[in-house]
Design a protein around this motif. Structure first.
Motif, PDB file in Angstrom:
ATOM      1  N   ARG A  93       0.831  -1.212   0.000  1.00 54.71           N
ATOM      2  CA  ARG A  93       0.000   0.000   0.000  1.00 54.71           C
ATOM      3  C   ARG A  93       0.862   1.257   0.000  1.00 54.71           C
ATOM      4  O   ARG A  93       1.774   1.409   0.821  1.00 54.71           O
ATOM      5  CB  ARG A  93      -0.921   0.022   1.217  1.00 54.71           C
ATOM      6  CG  ARG A  93      -2.139  -0.866   1.081  1.00 54.71           C
ATOM      7  CD  ARG A  93      -3.084  -0.695   2.259  1.00 54.71           C
ATOM      8  NE  ARG A  93      -4.252  -1.579   2.151  1.00 54.71           N
ATOM      9  CZ  ARG A  93      -5.342  -1.290   1.469  1.00 54.71           C
ATOM     10  NH1 ARG A  93      -5.425  -0.122   0.837  1.00 54.71           N
ATOM     11  NH2 ARG A  93      -6.350  -2.140   1.412  1.00 54.71           N
ATOM     12  N   GLY A  94       0.550   2.158  -0.947  1.00 58.32           N
ATOM     13  CA  GLY A  94       1.251   3.433  -1.015  1.00 58.32           C
ATOM     14  C   GLY A  94       2.658   3.354  -1.578  1.00 58.32           C
ATOM     15  O   GLY A  94       3.376   4.362  -1.561  1.00 58.32           O
ATOM     16  N   LYS A  95       3.052   2.200  -2.105  1.00 59.52           N
ATOM     17  CA  LYS A  95       4.438   2.030  -2.556  1.00 59.52           C
ATOM     18  C   LYS A  95       4.557   2.055  -4.076  1.00 59.52           C
ATOM     19  O   LYS A  95       3.582   1.919  -4.800  1.00 59.52           O
ATOM     20  CB  LYS A  95       5.013   0.725  -1.996  1.00 59.52           C
ATOM     21  CG  LYS A  95       5.156   0.750  -0.477  1.00 59.52           C
ATOM     22  CD  LYS A  95       5.839  -0.493   0.051  1.00 59.52           C
ATOM     23  CE  LYS A  95       6.037  -0.396   1.561  1.00 59.52           C
ATOM     24  NZ  LYS A  95       6.726  -1.598   2.102  1.00 59.52           N
ATOM     25  N   LYS A  96       5.807   2.221  -4.523  1.00 58.67           N
ATOM     26  CA  LYS A  96       6.122   2.286  -5.945  1.00 58.67           C
ATOM     27  C   LYS A  96       7.121   1.191  -6.299  1.00 58.67           C
ATOM     28  O   LYS A  96       8.189   1.098  -5.683  1.00 58.67           O
ATOM     29  CB  LYS A  96       6.698   3.656  -6.310  1.00 58.67           C
ATOM     30  CG  LYS A  96       5.745   4.823  -6.042  1.00 58.67           C
ATOM     31  CD  LYS A  96       6.414   6.160  -6.348  1.00 58.67           C
ATOM     32  CE  LYS A  96       5.467   7.319  -6.050  1.00 58.67           C
ATOM     33  NZ  LYS A  96       6.120   8.628  -6.340  1.00 58.67           N
ATOM     34  N   ILE A  97       6.761   0.390  -7.293  1.00 58.54           N
ATOM     35  CA  ILE A  97       7.617  -0.678  -7.800  1.00 58.54           C
ATOM     36  C   ILE A  97       7.946  -0.331  -9.247  1.00 58.54           C
ATOM     37  O   ILE A  97       7.050  -0.061 -10.040  1.00 58.54           O
ATOM     38  CB  ILE A  97       6.897  -2.037  -7.728  1.00 58.54           C
ATOM     39  CG1 ILE A  97       6.543  -2.380  -6.274  1.00 58.54           C
ATOM     40  CG2 ILE A  97       7.744  -3.147  -8.354  1.00 58.54           C
ATOM     41  CD1 ILE A  97       5.581  -3.555  -6.129  1.00 58.54           C
ATOM     42  N   MET A  98       9.228  -0.325  -9.606  1.00 58.44           N
ATOM     43  CA  MET A  98       9.603   0.063 -10.973  1.00 58.44           C
ATOM     44  C   MET A  98      10.499  -0.988 -11.617  1.00 58.44           C
ATOM     45  O   MET A  98      11.484  -1.435 -11.035  1.00 58.44           O
ATOM     46  CB  MET A  98      10.324   1.411 -10.981  1.00 58.44           C
ATOM     47  CG  MET A  98      10.839   1.814 -12.365  1.00 58.44           C
ATOM     48  SD  MET A  98      11.700   3.414 -12.414  1.00 58.44           S
ATOM     49  CE  MET A  98      10.294   4.520 -12.670  1.00 58.44           C
ATOM     50  N   PHE A  99      10.139  -1.362 -12.857  1.00 59.54           N
ATOM     51  CA  PHE A  99      10.999  -2.164 -13.720  1.00 59.54           C
ATOM     52  C   PHE A  99      11.751  -1.206 -14.641  1.00 59.54           C
ATOM     53  O   PHE A  99      11.147  -0.319 -15.237  1.00 59.54           O
ATOM     54  CB  PHE A  99      10.168  -3.137 -14.561  1.00 59.54           C
ATOM     55  CG  PHE A  99       9.475  -4.205 -13.758  1.00 59.54           C
ATOM     56  CD1 PHE A  99      10.087  -5.428 -13.529  1.00 59.54           C
ATOM     57  CD2 PHE A  99       8.205  -3.985 -13.230  1.00 59.54           C
ATOM     58  CE1 PHE A  99       9.451  -6.415 -12.791  1.00 59.54           C
ATOM     59  CE2 PHE A  99       7.561  -4.967 -12.485  1.00 59.54           C
ATOM     60  CZ  PHE A  99       8.186  -6.194 -12.270  1.00 59.54           C
ATOM     61  N   VAL A 100      13.055  -1.404 -14.766  1.00 52.13           N
ATOM     62  CA  VAL A 100      13.887  -0.564 -15.623  1.00 52.13           C
ATOM     63  C   VAL A 100      14.653  -1.460 -16.575  1.00 52.13           C
ATOM     64  O   VAL A 100      15.404  -2.342 -16.136  1.00 52.13           O
ATOM     65  CB  VAL A 100      14.888   0.277 -14.808  1.00 52.13           C
ATOM     66  CG1 VAL A 100      15.716   1.162 -15.735  1.00 52.13           C
ATOM     67  CG2 VAL A 100      14.179   1.113 -13.753  1.00 52.13           C
ATOM     68  N   GLY A 101      14.462  -1.254 -17.873  1.00 51.60           N
ATOM     69  CA  GLY A 101      15.209  -2.071 -18.823  1.00 51.60           C
ATOM     70  C   GLY A 101      14.563  -2.084 -20.192  1.00 51.60           C
ATOM     71  O   GLY A 101      13.851  -1.156 -20.582  1.00 51.60           O
ATOM     72  N   ASP A 102      14.799  -3.171 -20.922  1.00 55.36           N
ATOM     73  CA  ASP A 102      14.343  -3.283 -22.302  1.00 55.36           C
ATOM     74  C   ASP A 102      12.989  -3.989 -22.359  1.00 55.36           C
ATOM     75  O   ASP A 102      12.236  -4.020 -21.383  1.00 55.36           O
ATOM     76  CB  ASP A 102      15.404  -4.007 -23.139  1.00 55.36           C
ATOM     77  CG  ASP A 102      15.798  -5.361 -22.545  1.00 55.36           C
ATOM     78  OD1 ASP A 102      14.920  -6.042 -21.958  1.00 55.36           O
ATOM     79  OD2 ASP A 102      16.972  -5.752 -22.674  1.00 55.36           O
ATOM     80  N   SER A 103      12.681  -4.586 -23.521  1.00 58.05           N
ATOM     81  CA  SER A 103      11.367  -5.200 -23.709  1.00 58.05           C
ATOM     82  C   SER A 103      11.165  -6.456 -22.880  1.00 58.05           C
ATOM     83  O   SER A 103      10.034  -6.908 -22.695  1.00 58.05           O
ATOM     84  CB  SER A 103      11.140  -5.516 -25.192  1.00 58.05           C
ATOM     85  OG  SER A 103      12.229  -6.236 -25.736  1.00 58.05           O
ATOM     86  N   LEU A 104      12.259  -7.049 -22.339  1.00 57.28           N
ATOM     87  CA  LEU A 104      12.080  -8.159 -21.397  1.00 57.28           C
ATOM     88  C   LEU A 104      11.564  -7.641 -20.060  1.00 57.28           C
ATOM     89  O   LEU A 104      10.803  -8.323 -19.374  1.00 57.28           O
ATOM     90  CB  LEU A 104      13.383  -8.936 -21.214  1.00 57.28           C
ATOM     91  CG  LEU A 104      13.713 -10.016 -22.260  1.00 57.28           C
ATOM     92  CD1 LEU A 104      12.545 -10.973 -22.457  1.00 57.28           C
ATOM     93  CD2 LEU A 104      14.138  -9.440 -23.579  1.00 57.28           C
TER      94      LEU A 104
END
Length: 344
Positions: A93-104
Motif C-alpha cells: 500500500r502506497g508504494k512504488k515498484i519500478m521495472f527498468v530495462g528493455d522489452s524483457l
C-alpha cells in the motif's frame, strides 16, 4: 521469504530424501529445479487481461497448443509460496515498484500487472505514460507498478557527431529515485548497434567488443547503486539474463532451427548448451557492488522453456518468429512468483 520446505512428491524414495533435508526457509535455492505440470496453472487467463499487449498475447493470436502456461516451477528442496495478488497489494500500500530495462522488462511488467489485476478484477486502475515511463496504478491500494524503457541503463545522448553511448554516465538514474522496489535488466539490445559512437571518459570510438561494453556499463550502474540508492528504503533487484531459443542443437534437437513448433519444456534440471557467457559477466559485476542487490537468477529455469516464446504467434504473426520474448500467461509469471517470494 515465505518459502515452505514441504516438497512435492514424485515417488516414495524421493519424498523420504526430501523430508530429511534441513529447513530451508532462508537458504532455499529458488533457481535450481524443474518444470512440472500443474492443473491449477496458469495463474490468470490472458483473455481477462484487457491491457495485455499483442506481442505477448499468444493465445489471442491463435496459438493452438495451450499446455505452455500449465507448467509450474518446482525448486529442489522447497516450494515457492503461491502468488497472492491481494496479499502483495495490501503489503505494498502506497508504494512504488519500478521495472527498468528493455522489452524483457516490459514482458515482466505486463506479467505482474496481469497477475495483480486478475486477483482484484473489480478494483479500479489507471495506465499512464509520460516520456519513457509507463505507470499502472491500483487506485484502491495506492500502489504504482512502473516501467521505464531504458535498454542499456547507461546514457545515449544525441550530439553533433550522432548518437553517443556514454558507458560511464547514468543521468537517467534520476527517473529511478524515490522507488520502494527497483528491478533492473539489460543485455537484449547489446548485440544491436543503435548508437553511432561509444564514449568512455574522453575516449570516443565507433564500436568495441559488446560483452566488454556490457561489463563496463554494468560497472557504471553498480557504482550508481552504491553512490545514489538508499537501500534501507529501496530494495534493488536485477532480473537475470533472459535467454533466446534460436538454435535447437543447444537443447539437444539439432533439426530444430528455432523455438517454432516447440510445445514442451525440457524436463531435466540442466540445459545441454550451458549458460550464456553474459551470465558470468553479470554475476561478476554484481559481486563488485557493496550495497545489497538481489539477482533474480532466472536464466537456467528460462532456458528449459524452449516452448514459452511467441514464435509466430507474436506481434509479427506468421511474418516473424519471436524466440526472445515470452507468451503471457507464461514464463515471466514465474519470474514474478519468485519476486513475490522475496517481497513477502
Amino acid at each position: 521469504m515465505g518459502l515452505q520446505d514441504n516438497a512435492i512428491s514424485y515417488g516414495s524414495a524421493l519424498v523420504l530424501s526430501l523430508l530429511l533435508l534441513p529447513v530451508l526457509t532462508q537458504g532455499c535455492d529458488m533457481f535450481t529445479g524443474r518444470w512440472v505440470k500443474d492443473a491449477s496453472y496458469p495463474l490468470y487467463d490472458p483473455s481477462t487481461c484487457p491491457f495485455l499487449r499483442r506481442e505477448f498475447s499468444c493465445k489471442n493470436n491463435g496459438r493452438p497448443d495451450l499446455d505452455y502456461p500449465t507448467f509450474r516451477w518446482q525448486p529442489q528442496g522447497c516450494n515457492l509460496a503461491r502468488f497472492n495478488g491481494v496479499d502483495l497489494l495490501q503489503k505494498s500500500r502506497g508504494k512504488k515498484i519500478m521495472f527498468v530495462g528493455d522489452s524483457l522488462s516490459l514482458n515482466q511488467w505486463q506479467s505482474l500487472t496481469c497477475m495483480l489485476h486478475s486477483s482484484v478484477p473489480k478494483s479500479p486502475y489507471t495506465i499512464t505514460t509520460q516520456g519513457t515511463i509507463s505507470t499502472f496504478t491500483f487506485q484502491e491500494y495506492g500502489v504504482e507498478i512502473k516501467y521505464d524503457r531504458n535498454v542499456y541503463l547507461v546514457d545515449i545522448v544525441s550530439e553533433k557527431i550522432g548518437r553517443v553511448m556514454k558507458l560511464d554516465s547514468i543521468n537517467d538514474g534520476n527517473n529511478w529515485l524515490g522507488m520502494d522496489t527497483l528491478i533492473f535488466n539489460t543485455w537484449h539490445w547489446w548485440s544491436r548497434k543503435s548508437w553511432d559512437y561509444i564514449q568512455i571518459g574522453r575516449n570516443i570510438t565507433k564500436d568495441m567488443d559488446r560483452v566488454a561494453a556490457f561489463e563496463i556499463a554494468l560497472g557504471t550502474w553498480g557504482k550508481w547503486v552504491d553512490t545514489v540508492v538508499d537501500t534501507t528504503k529501496t530494495r534493488v533487484f536485477f532480473q537475470g539474463i533472459s535467454p533466446s531459443h534460436y538454435t535447437g542443437a543447444l537443447w539437444g534437437e539439432p533439426a530444430a532451427k528455432s523455438c517454432a513448433g516447440q510445445t514442451e519444456p525440457l524436463l531435466g534440471t540442466n540445459y545441454p548448451g550451458g549458460l550464456p557467457t553474459e551470465v558470468g559477466v553479470l554475476k561478476r559485476a554484481l559481486g563488485k557492488i557493496t550495497k545489497p542487490v538481489t539477482l533474480l537468477d532466472i536464466t537456467m529455469l528460462s532456458l528449459l522453456r524452449k516452448d514459452g516464446h511467441p514464435s509466430i504467434y507474436g506481434l509479427g504473426g506468421r511474418t516473424g518468429n519471436d524466440c526472445s520474448h515470452w507468451c503471457l500467461s507464461g514464463v515471466p509469471d514465474t519470474w514474478n512468483e519468485i519476486l513475490y517470494n522475496y517481497m513477502i
